[in-house]
Scaffold this motif. Structure first.
Motif, PDB file in Angstrom:
ATOM      1  N   GLU A 171       0.837  -1.207   0.000  1.00  0.00           N
ATOM      2  CA  GLU A 171       0.000   0.000   0.000  1.00  0.00           C
ATOM      3  C   GLU A 171       0.870   1.254   0.000  1.00  0.00           C
ATOM      4  N   THR A 174       2.592   1.941  -3.461  1.00  0.00           N
ATOM      5  CA  THR A 174       1.735   2.377  -4.570  1.00  0.00           C
ATOM      6  C   THR A 174       0.928   3.627  -4.257  1.00  0.00           C
ATOM      7  N   TYR A 176      -1.989   3.531  -3.005  1.00  0.00           N
ATOM      8  CA  TYR A 176      -3.399   3.133  -2.996  1.00  0.00           C
ATOM      9  C   TYR A 176      -3.731   2.406  -1.689  1.00  0.00           C
ATOM     10  N   LEU A 181      -6.737  -1.372  -4.117  1.00  0.00           N
ATOM     11  CA  LEU A 181      -5.873  -2.317  -4.824  1.00  0.00           C
ATOM     12  C   LEU A 181      -6.603  -3.610  -5.154  1.00  0.00           C
ATOM     13  N   MET A 184      -8.063  -3.763  -8.488  1.00  0.00           N
ATOM     14  CA  MET A 184      -7.158  -3.480  -9.594  1.00  0.00           C
ATOM     15  C   MET A 184      -6.326  -4.715  -9.949  1.00  0.00           C
ATOM     16  N   PHE A 186      -2.151  -5.809 -11.484  1.00  0.00           N
ATOM     17  CA  PHE A 186      -0.811  -5.226 -11.506  1.00  0.00           C
ATOM     18  C   PHE A 186      -0.543  -4.507 -12.831  1.00  0.00           C
ATOM     19  N   GLU A 188      -2.570  -2.477 -14.288  1.00  0.00           N
ATOM     20  CA  GLU A 188      -3.060  -1.107 -14.155  1.00  0.00           C
ATOM     21  C   GLU A 188      -2.069  -0.214 -13.423  1.00  0.00           C
ATOM     22  N   LEU A 189      -1.255  -0.789 -12.528  1.00  0.00           N
ATOM     23  CA  LEU A 189      -0.256  -0.010 -11.806  1.00  0.00           C
ATOM     24  C   LEU A 189       0.969   0.263 -12.663  1.00  0.00           C
ATOM     25  N   THR A 190       1.222  -0.616 -13.639  1.00  0.00           N
ATOM     26  CA  THR A 190       2.458  -0.562 -14.412  1.00  0.00           C
ATOM     27  C   THR A 190       2.430   0.572 -15.429  1.00  0.00           C
ATOM     28  N   TYR A 219       6.225   1.857 -11.804  1.00  0.00           N
ATOM     29  CA  TYR A 219       4.851   1.967 -11.342  1.00  0.00           C
ATOM     30  C   TYR A 219       4.423   3.433 -11.447  1.00  0.00           C
ATOM     31  N   ARG A 221       2.197   5.737  -9.339  1.00  0.00           N
ATOM     32  CA  ARG A 221       1.508   5.795  -8.056  1.00  0.00           C
ATOM     33  C   ARG A 221       0.169   6.521  -8.183  1.00  0.00           C
ATOM     34  N   LYS A 222      -0.631   6.436  -7.144  1.00  0.00           N
ATOM     35  CA  LYS A 222      -1.929   7.103  -7.147  1.00  0.00           C
ATOM     36  C   LYS A 222      -1.785   8.608  -7.300  1.00  0.00           C
TER      37      LYS A 222
END
Length: 585
Positions: A171, A174, A176, A181, A184, A186, A188-190, A219, A221-222
């Motif tokens: 957490e 990222t 988020y 998470l 979601m 992985f 979508e984070l990339t 990544y 991040r949010k």
């Protein structure tokens, strides 16, 4: 007639008395009988083997003597006398070697004319299964705590890459929340430019074409910030090899990448200079990871550190000047990088893999970029072993002399004060033999230059007068242990008192008597201690004395007062049993 003949052929032969006897004695489950007074009147081989007692030390004694919990055996006897049947009743029994056995008791009572006559009890050892259950529960608890407590991100993913579980570190990496998470994947984070390769490898992993893989990628991040992460991906599979879920361990390596880039330029400029220095020199990045070391550093440490992996110092193990372990994360180099202050004038002890030690003074110096930011550090290790050995030898000699004189005088004074309680006729002999015992311990220490005294050597010297031909009156069993000088002196007096008591009143006073001595070195919470059992047998019956004599007071004072240990003296009918626990620090 035919029917009767067939019926006779099927009938089981009657069980004769010797069959019943064989069933009792050789059954695979422990079985004992207790009379109305709670005394064991019979026990089979399995019962005796379970607890390690010979029949003569078990049969005829109260069953309560062998139960660890008095309330448990009291409840068992009460319920049996009331006519209840017990099935798998949990209890703890103390074995002859002192260990605790977890058992289940199944028992019923023999009642005649409404009166309790005896009980027959089956005893099943469940120690192993109980310990296995406890170990499994502890392992599960530790695994859960580890999952949540590690400082790296961990995420479990399904076949499509969607998150099904994440830890707190993930957490934080990222930005988020956990709930966000779990909605979601992985992918979508990339970062869009890094998705294809990672997604293809994950599909190969799910299909079983590869077991695992590692990828450096970005990544988003949010908060929109792009970070560099290292992802180690593997699979959890069932017994049939089928994919269950993916395990992705994620580290934020953004700072490491930036530091490595800046340090590369700096390293090129100083490498030639550092390689030429005759003293140990090494550098780290801002996180303490070793980035360079010269040959002098490798020789000093006795090893070659792994660049980019080893932290803070090139050494294998570190200790403070007083001998206490010094975690690498608390060494001067680590403190300098963490605090931003360069430490001077401190000392530490390095241990090489071969066990050799060297005292040194570190000179950590922080490295900064053009903006004044710390990008790493350089450390110079100056070996001062020879100087320290000379200083310590001198101090040790003076301290040991002072301590030896004071301790010896105090011991002689105590012996004199306690021995004067003897009659005037007995005083000279008793006082002299105790001084001789003290002198013998001094002799052993002198032969070893006061570096310590061998435990077996101490026993053999004290028991030399009691050798009896082919069959030894004293049996020694234990590893070679060297006692520190202070412990050796105090313990030598204890051994003398035990041996003297055995020779006058105990096992060594009778033909066929024996003293069994067993010891071992235990380690609890990183502290070493000596555990020793003294068991006398074959001598006159013993009973607890009505008064505490000097010998007993000396033993208790030396063990508990002087050495900070524990002593348990038990005057059993078969002979004295003495249990000692002594710290060896």
């Amino acid at each position: 007639m035919r029917s009767s003949t067939l019926g006779s052929a099927r009938a089981a032969p009657p069980m004769v008395e010797h069959d019943l006897e064989d069933f009792f004695e050789n059954g695979s489950i422990g079985l004992h009988i207790v009379d109305r007074n709670g005394t064991i009147v019979r026990a089979n081989k399995a019962e005796l083997e379970l607890l390690g007692y010979p029949a003569e030390e078990y049969v005829g004694r109260p069953i309560a003597d062998f139960h660890v919990d008095a309330d448990v055996i009291a409840d068992v006897l009460r319920r049996l006398k009331a006519g209840e049947r017990l099935d798998k009743y949990p209890a703890r029994l103390r074995a002859r070697d002192g260990s605790i056995k977890h058992v289940q008791i199944s028992s019923s009572a023999l009642i005649r004319d409404g009166e309790f006559v005896s009980s027959r009890c089956f005893t099943v050892d469940v120690t192993a299964s109980r310990e296995a259950d406890l170990a499994r529960l502890e392992a599960e608890r530790r695994l859960l705590n580890t999952y949540e407590s590690v400082t790296v991100g961990i995420a479990d993913t399904d076949e499509s890459g969607r998150f099904i579980r994440v830890n707190a570190a993930f957490e934080a990496i990222t930005g988020y929340s956990r709930d966000e998470l779990l909605e979601m994947s992985f992918q979508e984070l990339t970062h869009p430019d890094d998705r294809a390769w990672d997604q293809d490898r994950y599909r190969e992993q799910v299909d079983g074409r590869i077991d695992s893989y590692t990828v450096d990628k970005r990544y988003v991040r949010k908060d929109g910030r792009v970070i560099q992460v290292e992802v180690m991906s593997s699979s959890a599979r069932g017994a049939d090899g089928a994919f269950q879920y993916g395990v992705r361990v994620v580290k934020d390596v953004t700072e490491r990448h930036e530091a490595a880039r800046r340090l590369e330029e700096s390293e090129r400029r100083v490498r030639a200079l550092l390689d030429a220095l005759p003293m140990a020199v090494y550098t780290t990045d801002r996180d303490g990871r070793i980035t360079y070391y010269n040959e002098a550093a490798a020789e000093f440490a006795g090893r070659r550190p792994e660049l980019g992996v080893d932290l803070w110092c090139v050494t294998w193990k570190l200790y403070r000047p007083d001998g206490a372990p010094l975690p690498h994360a608390e060494c001067p180099m680590a403190l300098a990088l963490k605090s931003g202050e360069e430490l001077r004038g401190v000392e530490a002890v390095a241990e090489r893999p071969d066990g050799a030690r060297a005292t040194f003074t570190p000179y950590p110096t922080l490295l900064r970029d053009a903006d004044g930011e710390v990008v790493g550090a350089i450390n110079v290790l100056v070996d001062i072993s020879e100087r320290k050995r000379a200083e310590e030898a001198q101090k040790t000699l003076i301290d040991e002399l002072n301590h030896r004189v004071k301790n010896t005088l105090a011991t002689v004074q105590s012996i004199a004060m306690q021995t004067q309680r003897s009659t005037p006729e007995e005083f000279p002999a008793r006082f002299e033999e105790r001084l001789i015992a003290l002198s013998k311990a001094h002799d052993l220490l002198t032969r070893r230059q006061w570096s310590g005294v061998g435990l077996r050597e101490l026993f053999e010297q004290e028991f030399a007068p009691y050798a009896r031909g082919a069959e030894a009156a004293v049996r020694l069993q234990g590893p070679d242990v060297t006692l520190p000088a202070r412990v050796g002196l105090a313990f030598g007096m204890v051994v003398h008192e035990l041996a003297t008591n055995a020779a006058k009143y105990g096992a060594l006073s009778a033909q066929g008597g024996r003293v069994d001595l067993a010891w071992d070195v235990e380690e609890t919470d990183g502290a070493r201690g000596l555990a020793l059992e003294w068991v006398e047998s074959g001598g006159p019956p013993t009973s607890r004395p009505t008064r505490r004599g000097f010998g007993r007071r000396l033993i208790e004072r030396n063990i508990t007062g002087d050495l900070g240990g524990r002593v348990d003296l038990r005057f059993e009918p078969t002979g004295l049993r003495c249990s000692l626990r002594i710290p060896l620090a």
